[in-house]
Design a protein around this motif. Structure first.
Motif, PDB file in Angstrom:
ATOM      1  N   GLN A 144       0.832  -1.202   0.000  1.00  0.00           N
ATOM      2  CA  GLN A 144       0.000   0.000   0.000  1.00  0.00           C
ATOM      3  C   GLN A 144       0.865   1.251   0.000  1.00  0.00           C
ATOM      4  O   GLN A 144       0.630   2.198  -0.764  1.00  0.00           O
ATOM      5  N   GLN A 145       1.863   1.266   0.850  1.00  0.00           N
ATOM      6  CA  GLN A 145       2.730   2.442   0.956  1.00  0.00           C
ATOM      7  C   GLN A 145       3.452   2.722  -0.354  1.00  0.00           C
ATOM      8  O   GLN A 145       3.640   3.886  -0.733  1.00  0.00           O
ATOM      9  N   TYR A 146       3.837   1.675  -1.060  1.00  0.00           N
ATOM     10  CA  TYR A 146       4.531   1.860  -2.332  1.00  0.00           C
ATOM     11  C   TYR A 146       3.581   2.352  -3.414  1.00  0.00           C
ATOM     12  O   TYR A 146       3.832   3.372  -4.072  1.00  0.00           O
ATOM     13  N   TRP A 147       2.438   1.676  -3.583  1.00  0.00           N
ATOM     14  CA  TRP A 147       1.546   2.023  -4.684  1.00  0.00           C
ATOM     15  C   TRP A 147       0.756   3.296  -4.423  1.00  0.00           C
ATOM     16  O   TRP A 147       0.305   3.945  -5.375  1.00  0.00           O
ATOM     17  N   ASP A 148       0.615   3.694  -3.188  1.00  0.00           N
ATOM     18  CA  ASP A 148       0.013   5.001  -2.913  1.00  0.00           C
ATOM     19  C   ASP A 148       0.801   6.114  -3.603  1.00  0.00           C
ATOM     20  O   ASP A 148       0.232   7.132  -4.025  1.00  0.00           O
ATOM     21  N   ARG A 149       2.109   5.912  -3.738  1.00  0.00           N
ATOM     22  CA  ARG A 149       2.978   6.935  -4.323  1.00  0.00           C
ATOM     23  C   ARG A 149       3.229   6.733  -5.821  1.00  0.00           C
ATOM     24  O   ARG A 149       3.751   7.632  -6.475  1.00  0.00           O
ATOM     25  N   GLN A 150       2.901   5.539  -6.337  1.00  0.00           N
ATOM     26  CA  GLN A 150       3.292   5.225  -7.712  1.00  0.00           C
ATOM     27  C   GLN A 150       2.115   4.961  -8.638  1.00  0.00           C
ATOM     28  O   GLN A 150       2.272   4.315  -9.671  1.00  0.00           O
ATOM     29  N   GLN A 151       0.949   5.464  -8.316  1.00  0.00           N
ATOM     30  CA  GLN A 151      -0.220   5.204  -9.161  1.00  0.00           C
ATOM     31  C   GLN A 151      -0.067   5.803 -10.563  1.00  0.00           C
ATOM     32  O   GLN A 151      -0.689   5.332 -11.521  1.00  0.00           O
ATOM     33  N   HIS A 152       0.778   6.817 -10.681  1.00  0.00           N
ATOM     34  CA  HIS A 152       0.982   7.444 -11.983  1.00  0.00           C
ATOM     35  C   HIS A 152       1.580   6.488 -13.009  1.00  0.00           C
ATOM     36  O   HIS A 152       1.510   6.746 -14.213  1.00  0.00           O
ATOM     37  N   TYR A 153       2.191   5.375 -12.552  1.00  0.00           N
ATOM     38  CA  TYR A 153       2.727   4.396 -13.501  1.00  0.00           C
ATOM     39  C   TYR A 153       1.666   3.963 -14.505  1.00  0.00           C
ATOM     40  O   TYR A 153       1.989   3.623 -15.650  1.00  0.00           O
ATOM     41  N   PHE A 154       0.411   3.903 -14.068  1.00  0.00           N
ATOM     42  CA  PHE A 154      -0.653   3.309 -14.879  1.00  0.00           C
ATOM     43  C   PHE A 154      -1.528   4.347 -15.576  1.00  0.00           C
ATOM     44  O   PHE A 154      -2.500   3.987 -16.227  1.00  0.00           O
ATOM     45  N   GLN A 155      -1.199   5.615 -15.450  1.00  0.00           N
ATOM     46  CA  GLN A 155      -2.015   6.664 -16.046  1.00  0.00           C
ATOM     47  C   GLN A 155      -1.638   6.873 -17.505  1.00  0.00           C
ATOM     48  O   GLN A 155      -0.471   7.080 -17.831  1.00  0.00           O
ATOM     49  N   PRO A 156      -2.636   6.840 -18.408  1.00  0.00           N
ATOM     50  CA  PRO A 156      -2.348   7.134 -19.818  1.00  0.00           C
ATOM     51  C   PRO A 156      -2.134   8.631 -20.032  1.00  0.00           C
ATOM     52  O   PRO A 156      -2.466   9.448 -19.178  1.00  0.00           O
ATOM     53  N   GLY A 157      -1.559   8.964 -21.177  1.00  0.00           N
ATOM     54  CA  GLY A 157      -1.411  10.365 -21.541  1.00  0.00           C
ATOM     55  C   GLY A 157      -0.186  11.046 -20.977  1.00  0.00           C
ATOM     56  O   GLY A 157       0.027  12.239 -21.214  1.00  0.00           O
ATOM     57  N   ARG A 158       0.631  10.322 -20.237  1.00  0.00           N
ATOM     58  CA  ARG A 158       1.842  10.915 -19.679  1.00  0.00           C
ATOM     59  C   ARG A 158       2.994  10.765 -20.671  1.00  0.00           C
ATOM     60  O   ARG A 158       2.923   9.989 -21.627  1.00  0.00           O
ATOM     61  N   LYS A 159       4.076  11.476 -20.410  1.00  0.00           N
ATOM     62  CA  LYS A 159       5.228  11.409 -21.307  1.00  0.00           C
ATOM     63  C   LYS A 159       5.765   9.979 -21.371  1.00  0.00           C
ATOM     64  O   LYS A 159       6.051   9.454 -22.451  1.00  0.00           O
ATOM     65  N   ARG A 160       5.915   9.369 -20.210  1.00  0.00           N
ATOM     66  CA  ARG A 160       6.250   7.930 -20.147  1.00  0.00           C
ATOM     67  C   ARG A 160       4.975   7.201 -19.766  1.00  0.00           C
ATOM     68  O   ARG A 160       4.638   7.101 -18.597  1.00  0.00           O
ATOM     69  N   GLU A 161       4.272   6.690 -20.738  1.00  0.00           N
ATOM     70  CA  GLU A 161       2.939   6.154 -20.507  1.00  0.00           C
ATOM     71  C   GLU A 161       2.980   4.670 -20.180  1.00  0.00           C
ATOM     72  O   GLU A 161       3.486   3.866 -20.955  1.00  0.00           O
ATOM     73  N   GLY A 162       2.473   4.298 -19.008  1.00  0.00           N
ATOM     74  CA  GLY A 162       2.267   2.899 -18.700  1.00  0.00           C
ATOM     75  C   GLY A 162       3.329   2.275 -17.826  1.00  0.00           C
ATOM     76  O   GLY A 162       4.472   2.732 -17.738  1.00  0.00           O
ATOM     77  N   LEU A 163       2.950   1.189 -17.179  1.00  0.00           N
ATOM     78  CA  LEU A 163       3.824   0.455 -16.271  1.00  0.00           C
ATOM     79  C   LEU A 163       5.149   0.079 -16.911  1.00  0.00           C
ATOM     80  O   LEU A 163       6.204   0.160 -16.275  1.00  0.00           O
TER      81      LEU A 163
END
Length: 407
Positions: A144-163
């Motif tokens: 939980q502590q790790y993924w609370d901070r890293q949810q952006h890994y899975f967000q589309p539309g970012r410069k580095r998109e995806g896990l």
């Protein structure tokens, strides 16, 4: 290489042989970049060992009790297709276990289409809501502590998109893709290669692009060191590569010729992922396939993650296990922690039974990391490992070794 190459890079994962001197200060300084990159990060966002070959060598069944290094957890999930009694996933990097934990939570709470969006395509537009409502309540506290901070890994539309463009190996894949995209024709030729449907077509296309691909991918020796550090290859393995092939260019060239000239690329999800940043539904690991989803969902409790070393796990959980899957971390331990190897090997043998199989890989073609006292109690199953090494869709390991305990 591969995880932890799977913790071929971590000094606290214990293993040893005898013929390797301790590192000189100059060697420690040379590996500073590697340690800087991997200090507190997710290293592997996918496994870099072929589970189809593993399963053929290991002969897993309902009585199997497996101890393995976690890596990204993909292969542990693939092993569940053979319905073992238990799979203990060991890693000293809690972030690797957090990724496995997220996958286990997703099996128990999501439908296959959403599961595939997250781990097949690496993106989900409403990941934050799905995570909060369905995944987070099922995670261990550290996850939980790790993924609370890293949810952006899975967000589309970012410069580095995806896990698959995150973590240190994912960053390398993203940078390599951007660099190769500077040559528009090379990018097109790579896409055409991945769509080849006959071996003749594939071979023609690969031979046409090989010189440009190697030049773009490898570059100067200084860039090679950075690249190898990012994908989890420490100094000790780089030295093996120099000795084995006379340099990284030769090593990669030979590996690529095996992969692209001898094996069908249309089913090679390893290279598709790193070249495309996502899997497709017809080219992906077994754990992502729709037809396997319900079986794996029913068996996720068989997987038990442990953030510790192999040695400490065996001290606290003594048992006669049927399988050990060690990936390639002995390469690092052989050169950097020789005092620890004997302890872990003795613990492995003490927690084995006649017939226990031990699978390891190496950047060298010689099993020099296996001590004499281990050889006295095991036999090498070259009849199995030699066949599967030729079918391995990753192809980046010079050595694949399978030992079987005989007494």
């Amino acid at each position: 290489m591969s995880q932890s190459t799977t913790f071929s890079n971590d000094p606290s994962l214990l293993f040893p042989p005898t013929a390797y001197p301790p590192r000189r200060k100059s060697e420690i300084l040379k590996d500073w970049l590697f340690e800087k990159i991997h200090g507190n990060k997710l290293v592997y966002n996918t496994c870099w060992e072929d589970p189809r070959c593993d399963r053929a060598m290991l002969s897993i069944d309902k009585d199997s009790e497996i101890v393995m290094i976690t890596s990204a957890g993909d292969n542990a999930l693939d092993y569940l297709l053979d319905q073992p009694e238990s799979v203990h996933c060991i890693d000293v990097n809690p972030r690797q276990n957090a990724l496995l934990d997220l996958k286990l939570a997703a099996y128990t709470s999501l439908s296959w289409p959403v599961f595939f969006k997250i781990f097949g395509e690496g993106c989900l537009p409403d990941f934050a809501a799905v995570y909060t409502l369905h995944l987070r309540p099922r995670l261990q506290t550290a996850s939980q502590q790790y993924w609370d901070r890293q949810q952006h890994y899975f967000q589309p539309g970012r410069k580095r998109e995806g896990l698959y463009f995150h973590g240190s190996s994912g960053l390398f894949a993203w940078l390599a893709g951007r660099f190769m995209a500077l040559d528009g024709q090379l990018r097109k030729d790579i896409d055409d290669l991945l769509e080849s449907r006959t071996m003749e077509e594939q071979q023609i296309r690969y031979r046409r692009l090989e010189p440009r691909l190697l030049s773009r991918l490898l570059g100067s020796r200084s860039r090679q060191k950075v690249s190898l550090s990012m994908v989890g290859v420490p100094l000790s393995q780089r030295q093996f590569i120099e000795e084995e092939s006379g340099g990284l260019r030769n090593y990669v060239r030979d590996a690529f010729r095996h992969i692209f000239l001898e094996l069908p690329i249309h089913e090679n999800y390893f290279y598709r992922l790193y070249l495309k940043g996502r899997y497709s539904k017809d080219c992906c690991p077994g754990y992502l396939k729709e037809e396997n989803f319900e079986l794996l969902k029913s068996r996720t409790k068989c997987i038990r993650p442990h953030t510790t070393t192999v040695a400490d796990f065996l001290k606290k959980n003594p048992k006669a296990y049927s399988h050990f899957v060690l990936l390639d971390h002995q390469d690092w331990l052989a050169a950097n922690a020789p005092a620890a190897l004997a302890e872990e090997w003795r613990l492995i043998l003490a927690n084995s039974r006649p017939g226990t199989r031990i699978l390891l890989r190496s950047a060298t073609s010689r099993p020099e990391t296996v001590p004499d006292f281990v050889r006295q109690r095991t036999r090498f199953r070259n009849d199995l490992s030699n066949v599967q090494a030729k079918l391995d869709r990753v192809g980046t390991y010079a050595g694949t070794f399978l030992l079987e305990v005989i007494k």
